[in-house]
Design a protein around this motif. Structure first.
Motif, PDB file in Angstrom:
ATOM      1  N   HIS A  81      41.778  86.282  16.062  1.00  0.00           N
ATOM      2  CA  HIS A  81      42.504  85.303  15.258  1.00  0.00           C
ATOM      3  C   HIS A  81      43.483  84.509  16.121  1.00  0.00           C
ATOM      4  O   HIS A  81      43.613  83.287  15.963  1.00  0.00           O
ATOM      5  N   TYR A  82      44.146  85.204  17.014  1.00  0.00           N
ATOM      6  CA  TYR A  82      45.090  84.545  17.929  1.00  0.00           C
ATOM      7  C   TYR A  82      44.378  83.501  18.794  1.00  0.00           C
ATOM      8  O   TYR A  82      44.857  82.373  18.952  1.00  0.00           O
ATOM      9  N   LYS A  83      43.210  83.867  19.334  1.00  0.00           N
ATOM     10  CA  LYS A  83      42.503  82.936  20.216  1.00  0.00           C
ATOM     11  C   LYS A  83      41.863  81.800  19.431  1.00  0.00           C
ATOM     12  O   LYS A  83      41.825  80.649  19.908  1.00  0.00           O
ATOM     13  N   ALA A  84      41.366  82.091  18.229  1.00  0.00           N
ATOM     14  CA  ALA A  84      40.797  81.029  17.398  1.00  0.00           C
ATOM     15  C   ALA A  84      41.867  80.007  17.022  1.00  0.00           C
ATOM     16  O   ALA A  84      41.614  78.797  17.030  1.00  0.00           O
TER      17      ALA A  84
ATOM     18  N   ASP B 186      35.376  87.768  29.024  1.00  0.00           N
ATOM     19  CA  ASP B 186      34.747  89.083  29.175  1.00  0.00           C
ATOM     20  C   ASP B 186      34.755  89.880  27.872  1.00  0.00           C
ATOM     21  O   ASP B 186      34.258  91.005  27.836  1.00  0.00           O
ATOM     22  N   GLN B 187      35.336  89.305  26.796  1.00  0.00           N
ATOM     23  CA  GLN B 187      35.423  89.988  25.507  1.00  0.00           C
ATOM     24  C   GLN B 187      34.821  89.117  24.409  1.00  0.00           C
ATOM     25  O   GLN B 187      35.019  87.903  24.386  1.00  0.00           O
ATOM     26  N   TRP B 188      34.113  89.759  23.472  1.00  0.00           N
ATOM     27  CA  TRP B 188      33.524  89.009  22.364  1.00  0.00           C
ATOM     28  C   TRP B 188      34.592  88.357  21.498  1.00  0.00           C
ATOM     29  O   TRP B 188      34.346  87.310  20.872  1.00  0.00           O
ATOM     30  N   SER B 189      35.777  88.951  21.446  1.00  0.00           N
ATOM     31  CA  SER B 189      36.851  88.375  20.638  1.00  0.00           C
ATOM     32  C   SER B 189      37.318  87.019  21.170  1.00  0.00           C
ATOM     33  O   SER B 189      37.994  86.283  20.459  1.00  0.00           O
ATOM     34  N   SER B 190      36.939  86.698  22.392  1.00  0.00           N
ATOM     35  CA  SER B 190      37.294  85.386  22.948  1.00  0.00           C
ATOM     36  C   SER B 190      36.463  84.260  22.340  1.00  0.00           C
ATOM     37  O   SER B 190      36.821  83.089  22.465  1.00  0.00           O
ATOM     38  N   PHE B 191      35.341  84.622  21.700  1.00  0.00           N
ATOM     39  CA  PHE B 191      34.417  83.605  21.177  1.00  0.00           C
ATOM     40  C   PHE B 191      34.389  83.557  19.653  1.00  0.00           C
ATOM     41  O   PHE B 191      33.892  82.596  19.069  1.00  0.00           O
ATOM     42  N   ASP B 192      34.885  84.611  18.990  1.00  0.00           N
ATOM     43  CA  ASP B 192      34.811  84.714  17.534  1.00  0.00           C
ATOM     44  C   ASP B 192      35.694  83.684  16.849  1.00  0.00           C
ATOM     45  O   ASP B 192      36.723  83.278  17.374  1.00  0.00           O
ATOM     46  N   GLY B 193      35.302  83.331  15.639  1.00  0.00           N
ATOM     47  CA  GLY B 193      36.115  82.425  14.821  1.00  0.00           C
ATOM     48  C   GLY B 193      35.868  80.961  15.138  1.00  0.00           C
ATOM     49  O   GLY B 193      35.159  80.606  16.080  1.00  0.00           O
ATOM     50  N   ASN B 194      36.457  80.110  14.326  1.00  0.00           N
ATOM     51  CA  ASN B 194      36.309  78.659  14.468  1.00  0.00           C
ATOM     52  C   ASN B 194      37.636  78.032  14.899  1.00  0.00           C
ATOM     53  O   ASN B 194      38.697  78.558  14.581  1.00  0.00           O
TER      54      ASN B 194
END
Length: 259
Positions: free
Chosen positions: A212-215, A234-242
């Motif tokens: 959420h922070y990166k999105a 290197d983490q999937w959380s870097s790509f999640d969200g819009n």
């Protein structure tokens, strides 16, 4: 009859929930008694691959049986080759899609993670159990403050290629704002310079999920008029969200999971 039906439904639901909660490659392998001998290497490789595929999520530590295997992989020429291959694919995309960017309005952007994308934390984890111990954030941040993280050479090369094509480069990291000076010093020390923004977590972001922070950081960039052509992390959380980038490129990391 209705009461009996309800009871059976409740038991079935409980069993399903238990099965979902218990599903884990490590648990299943132990139950089947195949984690031994030559099967151990196959199991650990399977565990690593499923981490990369994002099938295994939210793990706090590397399975005890696989610490040696993961340590060897993250220190190996194979890990370096896997990173190199991912960056080569990024370079292919860069050369084939973005000819119109150079000399544009300066609103075309790329995003990079910092740790284990631009800078490597492998030296730290080599001295701290290669992910086999629960992460001590205070210890890790103390190491980061010493500015000893080396560059990932393929990513350093890509960084300067992207910058040379006229893109704005933004670094979005899970590092805390208190590490800004050390992060900047470390990046410059190993050869990175000329980025357009370094976004770190402030106090209001401490308890938020990383995705959420990166999105939200990407949303701000888009609202400012930037077109996000790519993300390297290197983490999937870097790509999640819009909003999403046109392309994303993931580097391998079996040491820890950030969600």
């Amino acid at each position: 009859m209705a009461r009996k039906h309800f009871f059976l439904l409740a038991v079935t639901s409980l069993l399903i929930c238990s099965a979902v909660a218990d599903w884990n490659i490590l648990h299943q392998r132990k139950k089947n008694n195949v984690v031994s001998g030559s099967g151990l290497k196959k199991y650990c490789e399977s565990w690593r691959i499923n981490v990369e595929l994002n099938n295994i999520r939210g793990f706090e530590v590397v399975p005890q049986e696989c610490i040696g295997y993961i340590g060897k992989y993250m220190s190996s020429s194979q890990y370096k080759a896997d990173c190199e291959r991912a960056i080569e694919e990024c370079e292919v995309y860069l050369s084939s899609c973005c000819d119109s960017v150079k000399g544009g309005e300066g609103k075309d952007a790329w995003i990079f993670d910092v740790d284990d994308t631009l800078l490597s934390t492998v030296p730290y984890f080599k001295s701290h159990g290669f992910g086999g111990k629960k992460l001590n954030l205070t210890s890790l941040e103390g190491w980061m403050e010493n500015c000893k993280a080396p560059a990932l050479d393929p990513t350093l090369r890509l960084f300067h290629k992207i910058k040379g094509r006229g893109f704005k480069i933004f670094l979005i990291s899970t590092r805390r704002e208190s590490l800004r000076d050390a992060t900047v010093d470390n990046l410059i020390k190993v050869g990175y310079h000329g980025w357009s923004g370094l976004i770190l977590r402030d106090l209001s972001d401490e308890n938020r999920r990383v995705q959420h922070y990166k999105a939200e950081a990407r949303q701000k960039l888009v609202k400012e008029g930037h077109n996000i052509w790519g993300i390297v992390g290197d983490q999937w959380s870097s790509f999640d969200g819009n909003p999403k980038a046109k392309r994303t490129f993931k580097l391998p990391n079996s040491l820890y999971y950030v969600s």
